[in-house]
Motif scaffolding. Structure first.
Motif, PDB file in Angstrom:
ATOM      1  N   ALA A  89     -23.730  64.459  13.983  1.00  0.00           N
ATOM      2  CA  ALA A  89     -24.313  63.778  12.829  1.00  0.00           C
ATOM      3  C   ALA A  89     -25.813  63.589  13.056  1.00  0.00           C
ATOM      4  CB  ALA A  89     -23.641  62.444  12.598  1.00  0.00           C
ATOM      5  N   ALA A  90     -26.583  63.822  12.030  1.00  0.00           N
ATOM      6  CA  ALA A  90     -28.038  63.651  12.133  1.00  0.00           C
ATOM      7  C   ALA A  90     -28.367  62.170  12.134  1.00  0.00           C
ATOM      8  CB  ALA A  90     -28.713  64.358  10.961  1.00  0.00           C
ATOM      9  N   ASP A  91     -29.362  61.800  12.925  1.00  0.00           N
ATOM     10  CA  ASP A  91     -29.812  60.405  12.930  1.00  0.00           C
ATOM     11  C   ASP A  91     -30.495  60.105  11.616  1.00  0.00           C
ATOM     12  OD1 ASP A  91     -28.862  59.950  15.446  1.00  0.00           O
ATOM     13  OD2 ASP A  91     -30.740  60.510  16.437  1.00  0.00           O
ATOM     14  N   VAL A  92     -30.139  59.010  11.053  1.00  0.00           N
ATOM     15  CA  VAL A  92     -30.704  58.636   9.774  1.00  0.00           C
ATOM     16  C   VAL A  92     -31.768  57.592   9.936  1.00  0.00           C
ATOM     17  CG1 VAL A  92     -30.192  58.006   7.412  1.00  0.00           C
ATOM     18  CG2 VAL A  92     -28.405  58.988   8.837  1.00  0.00           C
TER      19      VAL A  92
END
Length: 93
Positions: free
Chosen positions: A90-93
């Motif tokens: 998951a990409a860091d938001v």
């Protein structure tokens, strides 16, 4: 029992048409050649025994069935490849 020459003549008469049919159905020239080769190899015993009334229709139906089987196989393989693919982090938001 028909002579091998008779079966070879059936192959000569129908090969190009079977190849075109397979290409239209699968869209890949190399796969179309493989399909037709497989169909002819599997049909050779029946053709040589003379147990096929209409060889052209028999071979066309065999090509259609073989392409359908190829498509089902490709679908299952693709589905399994997607299922086994590791999920992207998951990409860091």
């Amino acid at each position: 029992m028909p002579a091998a020459d008779d079966v070879e003549e059936v192959v000569r008469l129908h090969y190009q048409g079977l190849l075109r049919l397979a290409y239209v159905l699968c869209g890949d020239p190399a796969e179309a050649e493989d399909v037709v080769g497989d169909v002819l190899a599997r049909a050779w015993p029946r053709l040589s025994r003379g147990s096929v009334g209409d060889p052209g229709a028999y071979l066309r139906r065999a090509v259609v069935n073989r392409v359908a089987s190829w498509r089902r196989h490709r679908f299952v393989v693709r589905r399994e490849e997607l299922r086994r693919r590791p999920e992207a982090p998951a990409a860091d938001v």
